[in-house]
Design a protein around this motif. Structure first.
Motif, PDB file in Angstrom:
ATOM      1  N   CYS A   6       0.985  -1.354  -0.098  1.00 38.26           N
ATOM      2  CA  CYS A   6       0.523   0.066  -0.058  1.00 38.26           C
ATOM      3  C   CYS A   6       1.165   0.903   0.269  1.00 38.26           C
ATOM      4  CB  CYS A   6      -0.508  -0.204   1.165  1.00 38.26           C
ATOM      5  SG  CYS A   6      -2.160  -1.190   1.260  1.00 38.26           S
ATOM      6  N   LEU A   7       0.514   2.255  -1.388  1.00 31.86           N
ATOM      7  CA  LEU A   7       1.742   3.041  -1.201  1.00 31.86           C
ATOM      8  C   LEU A   7       0.490   4.137  -1.488  1.00 31.86           C
ATOM      9  CD1 LEU A   7       3.842   1.553  -3.557  1.00 31.86           C
ATOM     10  CD2 LEU A   7       4.119   1.748  -1.559  1.00 31.86           C
ATOM     11  N   THR A   8       1.108   5.773  -1.091  1.00 31.91           N
ATOM     12  CA  THR A   8       1.207   6.677  -1.152  1.00 31.91           C
ATOM     13  C   THR A   8       0.590   7.050  -2.480  1.00 31.91           C
ATOM     14  OG1 THR A   8       0.892   7.794   1.095  1.00 31.91           O
ATOM     15  CG2 THR A   8      -0.198   9.493  -0.533  1.00 31.91           C
ATOM     16  N   LEU A   9      -0.117   7.533  -3.076  1.00 28.31           N
ATOM     17  CA  LEU A   9      -0.293   8.026  -4.800  1.00 28.31           C
ATOM     18  C   LEU A   9      -0.280  10.429  -4.462  1.00 28.31           C
ATOM     19  CD1 LEU A   9      -0.123   8.242  -8.016  1.00 28.31           C
ATOM     20  CD2 LEU A   9      -2.517   8.032  -7.350  1.00 28.31           C
ATOM     21  N   THR A  10       0.191  10.743  -5.000  1.00 30.51           N
ATOM     22  CA  THR A  10       0.707  12.444  -4.766  1.00 30.51           C
ATOM     23  C   THR A  10      -0.085  12.906  -6.157  1.00 30.51           C
ATOM     24  OG1 THR A  10       1.027  12.373  -2.808  1.00 30.51           O
ATOM     25  CG2 THR A  10       0.855  14.580  -4.077  1.00 30.51           C
ATOM     26  N   MET A  11      -1.307  13.729  -6.350  1.00 37.32           N
ATOM     27  CA  MET A  11      -1.560  13.985  -7.567  1.00 37.32           C
ATOM     28  C   MET A  11      -1.190  15.240  -7.221  1.00 37.32           C
ATOM     29  SD  MET A  11      -4.364  11.885  -8.856  1.00 37.32           S
ATOM     30  CE  MET A  11      -5.099  12.209  -7.527  1.00 37.32           C
ATOM     31  N   GLU A 113      -4.629   9.853  -2.557  1.00 40.13           N
ATOM     32  CA  GLU A 113      -5.306   8.507  -2.899  1.00 40.13           C
ATOM     33  C   GLU A 113      -3.760   7.686  -2.056  1.00 40.13           C
ATOM     34  OE1 GLU A 113      -8.533   8.486  -2.829  1.00 40.13           O
ATOM     35  OE2 GLU A 113      -8.553   9.924  -4.693  1.00 40.13           O
ATOM     36  N   GLN A 114      -4.506   6.377  -1.454  1.00 43.08           N
ATOM     37  CA  GLN A 114      -3.755   5.617  -0.841  1.00 43.08           C
ATOM     38  C   GLN A 114      -3.622   4.197  -1.587  1.00 43.08           C
ATOM     39  OE1 GLN A 114      -2.055   5.815   1.737  1.00 43.08           O
ATOM     40  NE2 GLN A 114      -1.052   3.830   2.006  1.00 43.08           N
ATOM     41  N   VAL A 115      -3.215   3.807  -2.229  1.00 42.10           N
ATOM     42  CA  VAL A 115      -3.675   2.723  -3.392  1.00 42.10           C
ATOM     43  C   VAL A 115      -3.091   1.521  -3.050  1.00 42.10           C
ATOM     44  CG1 VAL A 115      -3.228   1.956  -5.821  1.00 42.10           C
ATOM     45  CG2 VAL A 115      -3.343   4.159  -5.424  1.00 42.10           C
ATOM     46  N   CYS A 116      -3.469  -0.085  -2.958  1.00 42.35           N
ATOM     47  CA  CYS A 116      -3.093  -0.695  -1.948  1.00 42.35           C
ATOM     48  C   CYS A 116      -2.630  -2.431  -3.890  1.00 42.35           C
ATOM     49  CB  CYS A 116      -3.804  -1.570  -1.599  1.00 42.35           C
ATOM     50  SG  CYS A 116      -3.560  -0.520   0.134  1.00 42.35           S
ATOM     51  N   GLY A 137       2.716  20.898 -19.340  1.00 36.33           N
ATOM     52  CA  GLY A 137       3.366  21.135 -18.458  1.00 36.33           C
ATOM     53  C   GLY A 137       3.130  21.195 -17.327  1.00 36.33           C
ATOM     54  N   ASN A 138       2.095  21.653 -16.472  1.00 33.59           N
ATOM     55  CA  ASN A 138       1.726  21.168 -15.357  1.00 33.59           C
ATOM     56  C   ASN A 138       1.383  20.261 -14.384  1.00 33.59           C
ATOM     57  OD1 ASN A 138       1.892  24.124 -15.707  1.00 33.59           O
ATOM     58  ND2 ASN A 138      -0.541  24.446 -15.458  1.00 33.59           N
ATOM     59  N   ILE A 139       1.385  18.941 -14.777  1.00 31.34           N
ATOM     60  CA  ILE A 139       1.072  18.104 -14.746  1.00 31.34           C
ATOM     61  C   ILE A 139       1.936  17.217 -13.870  1.00 31.34           C
ATOM     62  CG2 ILE A 139      -0.200  15.875 -14.831  1.00 31.34           C
ATOM     63  CD1 ILE A 139      -1.867  17.646 -15.193  1.00 31.34           C
ATOM     64  N   GLN A 140       2.015  17.238 -12.815  1.00 31.78           N
ATOM     65  CA  GLN A 140       3.452  16.183 -11.406  1.00 31.78           C
ATOM     66  C   GLN A 140       2.162  14.565 -11.074  1.00 31.78           C
ATOM     67  OE1 GLN A 140       5.391  18.776 -10.388  1.00 31.78           O
ATOM     68  NE2 GLN A 140       6.371  19.991 -10.959  1.00 31.78           N
ATOM     69  N   TRP A 141       3.420  13.429 -11.218  1.00 29.94           N
ATOM     70  CA  TRP A 141       2.304  12.401  -9.969  1.00 29.94           C
ATOM     71  C   TRP A 141       3.011  11.653  -8.926  1.00 29.94           C
ATOM     72  CZ3 TRP A 141       2.348   7.846 -10.530  1.00 29.94           C
ATOM     73  CH2 TRP A 141       3.215   7.295 -12.079  1.00 29.94           C
ATOM     74  N   THR A 142       2.958  11.238  -8.289  1.00 29.16           N
ATOM     75  CA  THR A 142       4.441  10.640  -7.610  1.00 29.16           C
ATOM     76  C   THR A 142       3.480   9.741  -7.441  1.00 29.16           C
ATOM     77  OG1 THR A 142       4.260  12.247  -5.281  1.00 29.16           O
ATOM     78  CG2 THR A 142       5.799  12.588  -7.098  1.00 29.16           C
ATOM     79  N   LEU A 143       4.286   8.554  -6.459  1.00 23.31           N
ATOM     80  CA  LEU A 143       4.180   6.869  -5.999  1.00 23.31           C
ATOM     81  C   LEU A 143       5.058   6.820  -4.564  1.00 23.31           C
ATOM     82  CD1 LEU A 143       1.717   4.496  -6.039  1.00 23.31           C
ATOM     83  CD2 LEU A 143       3.170   3.956  -7.256  1.00 23.31           C
ATOM     84  N   GLU A 144       5.288   7.095  -4.333  1.00 25.20           N
ATOM     85  CA  GLU A 144       5.554   6.776  -2.543  1.00 25.20           C
ATOM     86  C   GLU A 144       6.579   5.476  -2.848  1.00 25.20           C
ATOM     87  OE1 GLU A 144       5.577   5.279   1.728  1.00 25.20           O
ATOM     88  OE2 GLU A 144       3.406   5.663   0.732  1.00 25.20           O
ATOM     89  N   ASP A 149       9.237  11.370 -10.254  1.00 27.71           N
ATOM     90  CA  ASP A 149       8.803  12.156 -11.749  1.00 27.71           C
ATOM     91  C   ASP A 149       7.899  12.167 -12.845  1.00 27.71           C
ATOM     92  OD1 ASP A 149       9.798   9.611 -12.502  1.00 27.71           O
ATOM     93  OD2 ASP A 149      11.843  10.495 -13.505  1.00 27.71           O
ATOM     94  N   GLY A 150       7.007  11.213 -12.435  1.00 28.51           N
ATOM     95  CA  GLY A 150       5.626  11.568 -13.103  1.00 28.51           C
ATOM     96  C   GLY A 150       5.549  12.232 -13.389  1.00 28.51           C
ATOM     97  N   GLY A 151       4.968  12.518 -15.125  1.00 31.29           N
ATOM     98  CA  GLY A 151       4.887  13.824 -15.749  1.00 31.29           C
ATOM     99  C   GLY A 151       2.710  13.032 -16.369  1.00 31.29           C
TER     100      GLY A 151
END
Length: 444
Positions: A6-11, A113-116, A137-144, A149-151
């Protein structure tokens, strides 16, 4: 049973307005293999000179026709060469049974979001897809712990079946070579054969840079010279080569298709930077090459001379169209010219050496011909010869000269001056006619 991960997804939306079109999907590996789940949104539109943008982005900002992907009413596909058709980035809606999660940032700067991710009993391999956005260019995301460096327009493969084996390896692939983190490599006279990337990108090669390394000198780079790629396959993008914000260069290299087949779109996949693909031919020549995506596959060591009337000043040409017509006032009389020669005064540029009427060609000259008698060119680089005025004449390739006293040229364009008949004379130079002798005078 193996415990899920289970990991934290940040948008993130750096302008604070939420995602405007982008969505994040979590697929099991098998679910993304479904034909209707595959994401085929192109991102290769050069309408704006400073950056490539998605078709949706350009249509949203500059489009005026509701039913087509356009800019100011002009089709992006036919006029600007964009790889899109009716804005197919919009409306991506995979079958719900193919994915596990579907997220989007509705508003603001960030959302979590918490994703398992389940493991064991045939589970543990996943695909994360983020679609395109009106403001990519304004879109970023990370997965713990896994993605930093998601985009937008992003595809990531995750394998939790053996955590240790994938730790720090976020985007596997590259059946023969995987270059990341600013690495530079050069390959010469190498054959990449029977290479594949299961559940990854780049059947033979992956060249990728960190997204925060946007300076050209910090990007990963790979040069391939006289290399051959045969029998390659990747489950995702770049059947042969996958390049992501990296410097990929192919010189005099060949991508071979199966016998009787042609290479499919996506053989060479570029993201963020277009690959540099050239033949191995020198100046005045072009290769025997086939366009593959935004790259070229060339027959190694095969070169053709630029036609007469054209030139090529730089090496590496891949088509005959890169041999340019000689500029006005210059010519190339032989094949394989690296530059065109100027035509000196007294002559003119023409398409045919046998054409000697004094009227030449403005570009693509194949010969420099002496002006015919009765015409002249007084400057270098002439494309036509001017007729001598009445009262003057010229020999072939020479300037017009006024008729001597006692001779005349009544019409323009005269090849010679004529003597006056008996009983007539012209006393000055440049005569256009002879007059009768006065009383008490004669001429013989």
């Amino acid at each position: 049973l193996t415990e899920p991960v289970c990991l934290t997804l940040t948008m993130i939306q750096t302008a604070g307005v939420g995602w405007m079109g982008a969505e994040l999907f979590v697929f099991p590996k098998e679910g993304y293999k479904h034909p209707l789940a595959r994401y085929h949104c192109p991102r290769t539109c050069g309408y704006y000179s400073d950056d490539d943008q998605s078709c949706d982005f350009i249509d949203y900002h500059a489009g005026t026709e509701a039913s087509t992907c356009d800019a100011e009413g002009t089709s992006l596909t036919t006029t600007y060469g964009c790889d899109c058709s009716a804005c197919i980035c919009s409306g991506y809606d995979p079958p719900s049974h193919t994915y596990l999660h579907r997220f989007a940032l509705a508003d603001g700067f960030t959302g979590t979001e918490q994703v398992c991710f389940e493991r064991g009993q045939g589970q543990g391999e996943y695909v994360i897809l983020v679609t395109d956005d009106k403001y990519p260019g304004n879109i970023q995301w990370t997965l713990e712990g896994y993605v930093v460096d998601g985009g937008a327009h992003d595809l990531r493969y995750l394998d939790f079946t053996t955590l240790e084996s994938k730790e720090g390896c976020e985007t596997p692939g590259g059946g023969a070579a995987y270059l990341m983190g600013g690495l530079h490599a050069k390959f010469y006279d190498t054959t990449f054969k029977r290479t594949s990337a299961a559940n990854g990108n780049g059947g033979a090669v992956v060249v990728a840079s960190d997204f925060d390394k946007m300076n050209v000198t910090e990007r990963s780079a790979a040069d391939f010279t006289r290399c051959t790629f045969e029998d390659f396959q990747a489950d995702f993008y770049g059947q042969a080569v996958f390049s992501s914000v990296a410097q990929l260069r192919l010189f005099d290299s060949h991508l071979a298709a199966d016998e009787g087949m042609s290479l499919a779109a996506g053989t060479v996949f570029d993201f963020g930077v277009t690959s540099d693909c050239q033949s191995g031919c020198g100046r005045g020549q072009y290769g025997t090459c086939e366009k593959i995506d935004e790259c070229f596959s060339c027959d190694i060591g095969t070169c053709n001379a630029c036609p007469i009337g054209t030139y090529r000043a730089e090496p590496g040409a891949v088509t005959a169209g890169q041999c340019l017509p000689c500029p006005i006032g210059t010519f190339s009389g032989v094949e394989g010219a690296a530059q065109c020669s100027p035509c000196s005064n007294g002559s003119y540029v023409t398409l045919l050496a046998s054409k000697k009427d004094g009227v030449g060609a403005s570009s693509g000259g194949e010969a420099c011909v002496a002006c015919p008698a009765g015409r002249e060119s007084t400057e270098d680089g002439s494309v036509q010869c001017d007729s001598c005025t009445a009262g003057a004449s010229s020999k072939e390739g020479e300037a017009c000269v006024s008729c001597a006293a006692g001779t005349y040229a009544q019409a323009s364009g005269s090849a010679e001056c004529y003597d006056c008949a008996a009983g007539k004379a012209v006393a000055t130079t440049g005569g256009v006619e002879c007059t009768n002798c006065g009383a008490g005078k004669y001429s013989s």
